[in-house]
Write a protein that holds these residues in place. Sequence first.
Motif, mmCIF file in Angstrom:
data_model
loop_
_atom_site.group_PDB
_atom_site.id
_atom_site.type_symbol
_atom_site.label_atom_id
_atom_site.label_comp_id
_atom_site.label_asym_id
_atom_site.label_seq_id
_atom_site.Cartn_x
_atom_site.Cartn_y
_atom_site.Cartn_z
ATOM 1 N N ASP A 160 0.822 -1.213 0.000
ATOM 2 C CA ASP A 160 0.000 0.000 0.000
ATOM 3 C C ASP A 160 0.855 1.262 0.000
ATOM 4 O OD1 ASP A 160 -2.489 1.150 -0.090
ATOM 5 O OD2 ASP A 160 -2.692 1.296 2.071
ATOM 6 N N GLU A 161 0.573 2.136 -0.950
ATOM 7 C CA GLU A 161 1.226 3.444 -1.085
ATOM 8 C C GLU A 161 2.728 3.304 -1.295
ATOM 9 O OE1 GLU A 161 -0.687 6.842 0.911
ATOM 10 O OE2 GLU A 161 -1.401 5.391 2.350
ATOM 11 N N ILE A 162 3.081 2.617 -2.357
ATOM 12 C CA ILE A 162 4.486 2.355 -2.676
ATOM 13 C C ILE A 162 5.263 3.653 -2.913
ATOM 14 C CG2 ILE A 162 4.073 2.127 -5.159
ATOM 15 C CD1 ILE A 162 6.163 -0.095 -5.179
ATOM 16 N N ASP A 163 4.561 4.710 -3.326
ATOM 17 C CA ASP A 163 5.235 5.961 -3.655
ATOM 18 C C ASP A 163 5.730 6.723 -2.434
ATOM 19 O OD1 ASP A 163 2.415 5.956 -3.345
ATOM 20 O OD2 ASP A 163 2.362 8.071 -3.837
ATOM 21 N N LYS A 164 5.390 6.249 -1.222
ATOM 22 C CA LYS A 164 5.899 6.926 -0.019
ATOM 23 C C LYS A 164 7.376 6.620 0.229
ATOM 24 C CE LYS A 164 1.818 7.750 2.802
ATOM 25 N NZ LYS A 164 1.154 7.455 4.089
ATOM 26 N N ALA A 165 7.856 5.511 -0.323
ATOM 27 C CA ALA A 165 9.226 5.093 -0.067
ATOM 28 C C ALA A 165 10.195 5.788 -1.027
ATOM 29 C CB ALA A 165 9.345 3.581 -0.201
ATOM 30 N N ASP A 166 11.474 5.541 -0.802
ATOM 31 C CA ASP A 166 12.520 6.064 -1.664
ATOM 32 C C ASP A 166 12.351 5.520 -3.082
ATOM 33 O OD1 ASP A 166 15.468 5.689 -2.830
ATOM 34 O OD2 ASP A 166 15.472 7.358 -1.409
ATOM 35 N N LEU A 167 12.826 6.273 -4.072
ATOM 36 C CA LEU A 167 12.654 5.855 -5.463
ATOM 37 C C LEU A 167 13.367 4.537 -5.779
ATOM 38 C CD1 LEU A 167 12.830 9.195 -7.482
ATOM 39 C CD2 LEU A 167 10.862 7.683 -7.184
ATOM 40 N N ASP A 168 14.375 4.173 -4.987
ATOM 41 C CA ASP A 168 15.062 2.895 -5.220
ATOM 42 C C ASP A 168 14.223 1.705 -4.767
ATOM 43 O OD1 ASP A 168 17.288 4.058 -6.310
ATOM 44 O OD2 ASP A 168 18.328 4.241 -4.382
ATOM 45 N N PHE A 169 13.239 1.969 -3.908
ATOM 46 C CA PHE A 169 12.454 0.880 -3.329
ATOM 47 C C PHE A 169 11.765 0.004 -4.380
ATOM 48 C CE2 PHE A 169 8.299 -0.546 -1.734
ATOM 49 C CZ PHE A 169 8.696 -1.364 -0.686
ATOM 50 N N PRO A 170 11.036 0.601 -5.362
ATOM 51 C CA PRO A 170 10.381 -0.261 -6.361
ATOM 52 C C PRO A 170 11.373 -1.130 -7.130
ATOM 53 C CG PRO A 170 9.521 1.972 -6.472
ATOM 54 C CD PRO A 170 10.719 2.026 -5.581
ATOM 55 N N ASN A 171 12.514 -0.565 -7.497
ATOM 56 C CA ASN A 171 13.500 -1.355 -8.253
ATOM 57 C C ASN A 171 14.063 -2.493 -7.406
ATOM 58 O OD1 ASN A 171 13.285 0.002 -10.677
ATOM 59 N ND2 ASN A 171 14.839 1.518 -10.127
ATOM 60 N N ASP A 172 14.219 -2.250 -6.092
ATOM 61 C CA ASP A 172 14.697 -3.323 -5.212
ATOM 62 C C ASP A 172 13.694 -4.476 -5.155
ATOM 63 O OD1 ASP A 172 16.932 -1.840 -4.693
ATOM 64 O OD2 ASP A 172 16.219 -1.060 -2.768
ATOM 65 N N LEU A 173 12.417 -4.134 -5.287
ATOM 66 C CA LEU A 173 11.388 -5.178 -5.254
ATOM 67 C C LEU A 173 11.458 -6.091 -6.479
ATOM 68 C CD1 LEU A 173 8.034 -3.597 -4.017
ATOM 69 C CD2 LEU A 173 9.421 -5.325 -2.885
ATOM 70 N N LEU A 174 11.975 -5.547 -7.589
ATOM 71 C CA LEU A 174 12.002 -6.322 -8.830
ATOM 72 C C LEU A 174 12.750 -7.637 -8.680
ATOM 73 C CD1 LEU A 174 12.662 -3.579 -11.517
ATOM 74 C CD2 LEU A 174 10.521 -4.716 -10.953
ATOM 75 N N THR A 175 13.724 -7.650 -7.791
ATOM 76 C CA THR A 175 14.543 -8.854 -7.650
ATOM 77 C C THR A 175 13.752 -10.018 -7.058
ATOM 78 O OG1 THR A 175 15.298 -8.127 -5.470
ATOM 79 C CG2 THR A 175 16.645 -7.521 -7.366
ATOM 80 N N VAL A 176 12.630 -9.710 -6.387
ATOM 81 C CA VAL A 176 11.838 -10.805 -5.798
ATOM 82 C C VAL A 176 10.485 -10.991 -6.483
ATOM 83 C CG1 VAL A 176 12.910 -10.780 -3.535
ATOM 84 C CG2 VAL A 176 11.018 -9.237 -3.987
ATOM 85 N N LEU A 177 9.986 -9.953 -7.166
ATOM 86 C CA LEU A 177 8.679 -10.073 -7.824
ATOM 87 C C LEU A 177 8.832 -10.518 -9.281
ATOM 88 C CD1 LEU A 177 6.783 -6.937 -6.449
ATOM 89 C CD2 LEU A 177 6.677 -9.297 -5.660
ATOM 90 N N ASP A 178 9.769 -11.367 -9.527
ATOM 91 C CA ASP A 178 10.013 -11.866 -10.887
ATOM 92 C C ASP A 178 10.775 -13.182 -10.765
ATOM 93 O OD1 ASP A 178 10.031 -12.022 -13.599
ATOM 94 O OD2 ASP A 178 10.922 -10.049 -13.934
ATOM 95 N N GLU A 179 10.917 -13.884 -11.862
ATOM 96 C CA GLU A 179 11.664 -15.141 -11.841
ATOM 97 C C GLU A 179 13.057 -14.923 -11.270
ATOM 98 O OE1 GLU A 179 10.326 -17.904 -12.353
ATOM 99 O OE2 GLU A 179 8.482 -17.326 -13.382
ATOM 100 N N PRO A 180 13.579 -15.819 -10.433
ATOM 101 C CA PRO A 180 12.987 -17.110 -10.054
ATOM 102 C C PRO A 180 12.112 -17.053 -8.804
ATOM 103 C CG PRO A 180 15.227 -16.990 -9.233
ATOM 104 C CD PRO A 180 14.967 -15.691 -9.927
ATOM 105 N N TRP A 181 11.612 -15.866 -8.438
ATOM 106 C CA TRP A 181 10.724 -15.714 -7.283
ATOM 107 C C TRP A 181 11.366 -16.314 -6.021
ATOM 108 C CZ3 TRP A 181 6.079 -13.000 -7.402
ATOM 109 C CH2 TRP A 181 5.627 -12.637 -8.661
#
Length: 325
Positions: A160-181
């Motif tokens: 919820d409300e991902i935009d409250k975090a630092d701009l690097d936060f979404p990119n850091d999530l990419l490592t787990v929200l994609d293969e190989p999960w």
Amino acid sequence: MATVSNRLKFTGDFNAQPENPHKHSPTHPEPYIISPELKKAVNLAIYLRRPLLLEGDAGCGKTRLASAVAYELGLPLYRWDVRSTTRALDGLYEYDAILRLHDVQTQKVAPLPIDESQTDEDEDEERLNHNPANPKHYRKFGALGKAFKLKDCPAVVLIDEIDKADLDFPNDLLTVLDEPWEFKIKETGETIRANHKPIVIITSNKEKGNLPAPFLRRCLYYYVDFPNEKKRLQEIVEKHYQVREETPPPSALVENAVERFLAVWNEGGLFKKPGTSEFLDWLKALHTFEPKPYNAAQLKKDKLLPYRELLFKLQQDWKKYAKTS
């Protein structure tokens, strides 16, 4: 890949929960009025297991969608409220090294017996005894970590409300929200791989501009419009009282309240527009705060909005409608 006949499908029917929902599934139905277009976006996200990014005005119903999906499908719902200091790791796990050091010191004097009955399945529950010889006893899984550990079904994860975090936060999530999960826990040496890819719903109010392009490429995107129509807002009121099994306000009061609310919402100039939950609170006050419901005809004629403290939360908006309504 799941076939059309057996894959999960969200219909928007809040009476459709399965007989044996997961123990972490929402216990109360969510009266969510969903458009056919948004329903299709949800089902695409479920099918492709891609995060569904929702943007829209505050109070338009972005957050409640995750609860509606989890309830109807009988799936666990894990919510992750993002703050300015949130790190991507927080949603995976936390490791309490200080507690482990404390236990080492304490058990030098009075060693705790190892409770063989406790297994990894207890990790989401409160442990009675920690054994400092076992580093797994000091890690606690976050929303995504819990979802990855599920063995029998996928989970719905609300970020919820991902935009409250630092701009690097979404990119850091990419490592787990994609293969190989998967992700690693350095303190224990474990690699946690998702048994079932979670259904991820992300909300954003776009407070800090656009999210990073690499992150957006991996998401489905949907802009949730505010229910800015009399008929739709009246339908929300009807479902709200139906789900809660409460007596609804008189129809004339609902109709006039909807008209006054939408007039304010569409007038322009508000620094913070009220959302649907604030409207429902306002309507409840009109209906039941006094011994008798507010007079519907009077509501239409009143220059000052009654109970405006439920609708306006900023000084500028409050003063504007304290004088001119």
